[in-house]
Motif scaffolding. Structure first.
Motif, PDB file in Angstrom:
ATOM      1  N   GLY A  40    -106.787  81.818  -7.323  1.00 33.57           N
ATOM      2  CA  GLY A  40    -106.933  80.276  -7.541  1.00 33.57           C
ATOM      3  C   GLY A  40    -108.882  80.180  -8.228  1.00 33.57           C
ATOM      4  O   GLY A  40    -109.180  81.197  -8.279  1.00 33.57           O
ATOM      5  N   SER A  41    -108.767  79.368  -8.477  1.00 35.32           N
ATOM      6  CA  SER A  41    -110.666  78.655  -8.501  1.00 35.32           C
ATOM      7  C   SER A  41    -110.887  78.113  -7.338  1.00 35.32           C
ATOM      8  O   SER A  41    -110.789  77.244  -6.494  1.00 35.32           O
ATOM      9  CB  SER A  41    -110.262  77.494  -9.762  1.00 35.32           C
TER      10      SER A  41
ATOM     11  N   GLU B 217    -110.644  74.713   6.279  1.00 35.39           N
ATOM     12  CA  GLU B 217    -110.059  73.058   5.907  1.00 35.39           C
ATOM     13  C   GLU B 217    -108.815  73.278   7.078  1.00 35.39           C
ATOM     14  O   GLU B 217    -108.609  72.112   7.810  1.00 35.39           O
ATOM     15  CB  GLU B 217    -108.688  73.580   4.991  1.00 35.39           C
TER      16      GLU B 217
ATOM     17  N   LYS C  83    -109.515  77.969   1.996  1.00 34.27           N
ATOM     18  CA  LYS C  83    -109.196  77.480   0.870  1.00 34.27           C
ATOM     19  C   LYS C  83    -108.089  77.527   0.704  1.00 34.27           C
ATOM     20  O   LYS C  83    -108.189  78.617   0.537  1.00 34.27           O
ATOM     21  CB  LYS C  83    -110.378  78.392  -0.567  1.00 34.27           C
TER      22      LYS C  83
ATOM     23  N   GLU D  15    -104.887  76.025  -1.781  1.00 36.73           N
ATOM     24  CA  GLU D  15    -104.510  75.488  -2.697  1.00 36.73           C
ATOM     25  C   GLU D  15    -102.921  75.564  -3.260  1.00 36.73           C
ATOM     26  O   GLU D  15    -103.072  76.658  -3.433  1.00 36.73           O
ATOM     27  CB  GLU D  15    -105.144  76.167  -4.499  1.00 36.73           C
ATOM     28  N   ARG D  16    -102.495  74.773  -4.378  1.00 39.90           N
ATOM     29  CA  ARG D  16    -100.932  75.198  -4.755  1.00 39.90           C
ATOM     30  C   ARG D  16    -100.522  74.421  -5.689  1.00 39.90           C
ATOM     31  O   ARG D  16    -101.740  73.195  -6.003  1.00 39.90           O
ATOM     32  CB  ARG D  16     -99.851  73.461  -4.088  1.00 39.90           C
ATOM     33  N   GLN D  17    -100.263  75.507  -6.857  1.00 31.50           N
ATOM     34  CA  GLN D  17    -100.523  74.926  -7.555  1.00 31.50           C
ATOM     35  C   GLN D  17     -98.234  75.526  -8.212  1.00 31.50           C
ATOM     36  O   GLN D  17     -97.456  75.592  -7.253  1.00 31.50           O
ATOM     37  CB  GLN D  17    -100.814  75.798  -8.573  1.00 31.50           C
TER      38      GLN D  17
ATOM     39  N   HIS E 135    -104.569  80.733  -0.951  1.00 26.89           N
ATOM     40  CA  HIS E 135    -105.811  80.209  -0.201  1.00 26.89           C
ATOM     41  C   HIS E 135    -106.190  81.692   0.584  1.00 26.89           C
ATOM     42  O   HIS E 135    -105.697  82.771  -0.245  1.00 26.89           O
ATOM     43  CB  HIS E 135    -105.083  80.111   1.096  1.00 26.89           C
TER      44      HIS E 135
END
Length: 291
Positions: free
Chosen positions: A183-184, A191, A259, A261-263, A269
């Motif tokens: 991820g970025s 979180e 972190k 992140e979902r794509q 994570h």
């Protein structure tokens, strides 16, 4: 396990090569296919046994000059190009392992996985020889060099570095995440947080350390806590873990997701594990999961 010297992936000095086939059953499988926990336990054992063979020993009973036990503690691991969800009961998993010494204190192994001639992933492990300080428990381990091994490679003499060891060193020096596979961007603010009370009968190994696979089990439990209802059958595609410390039985572990992140079709994570009592960093784990 039949170990054969070979020039191999690591070049100078010769690596040890082993190949084995395992028929998969319930101990090797989980709801989502191949059990990552079983796999890493098995590969950790193969790594440990290969170190014994590299030193010309029948069993891996290593000791320092004072006779104190010495262990190979994993400092980093990576799982790459994993397709664990495709594996089922009675499949035959072929494991091709290659082990090499990196330095006076570090060794590395790579394990390529295949089923029916198709690659289903690779795992890379980096370990360091460590011993406990007298009476210090698991907070005071220190690296130690052992005799009886092939000479470590010499810089500039055709040495092929371990990319995983280099990424782990770079991360510990404060130079960020491993790469864009996970991820970025990074965040320093958690979180979500989960506190875990490790069970000595389940989470510690025979040497008295919190076992390296338990770190990953805690991360998976945290993922289930944070994302499980939205991703009940997520399976690992890639993972990278850098280990920094350990705990004693009775201490708690905090998992912080820094972190998430979902794509489309994927979950990423970064989780950090800390000792609950003093906040000491235990591990950083970067994970990419298929949904």
């Amino acid at each position: 396990m039949n170990l054969v010297p070979s020039p191999g992936l690591f070049a100078t000095p010769p690596a040890l090569i082993a190949e084995a086939t395992v028929q998969l059953g319930m101990p090797q499988l989980c709801l989502g296919g191949l059990s990552e926990t079983w796999l890493l336990k098995e590969l950790g054992h193969r790594h440990w046994m290969a170190l014994a063979a590299m030193a010309g020993r029948a069993v891996p009973d290593f000791r320092d000059a004072d006779g104190a036990p010495v262990y190979a503690a994993f400092s980093a691991l990576s799982v790459e190009d994993a397709d664990f969800a495709s594996l089922r009961e009675n499949d035959r998993l072929t494991i091709r392992s290659e082990t090499c010494r990196l330095s006076r204190t570090q060794c590395a192994s790579r394990h390529d996985l295949a089923c029916r001639g198709r690659a289903v992933g690779s795992v890379h492990l980096v370990s360091a020889f460590v011993r406990r300080a007298p009476g210090g428990g698991n907070h005071t381990v220190a690296r130690v060099a052992l005799d009886g091994f092939p000479a470590p490679p010499v810089m500039g003499a055709g040495r092929r570095e371990s990319a995983l060891a280099a990424r782990a060193a770079s991360f510990r020096a404060g130079r960020g995440a491993p790469d864009a596979r996970f991820g970025s961007g990074l965040s320093s603010e958690p979180e979500a947080v989960l506190e875990i009370d490790p069970c000595p009968a389940q989470d510690f190994n025979g040497a008295g350390f919190l076992y390296f696979t338990s770190f990953l089990a805690f991360i998976d439990r945290a993922e289930w806590q944070f994302d499980g209802r939205r991703a009940p059958l997520a399976t690992t595609r890639a993972r990278e873990v850098y280990f920094h410390g350990n705990i004693d039985p009775g201490e708690r572990v905090v998992v912080r997701r820094l972190k998430g992140e979902r794509q489309p079709g994927e979950l990423f994570h970064h989780c950090r594990l800390e000792r609950a009592g003093d906040g000491a960093r235990l591990a950083d784990a970067f994970t990419r999961r298929a949904l």
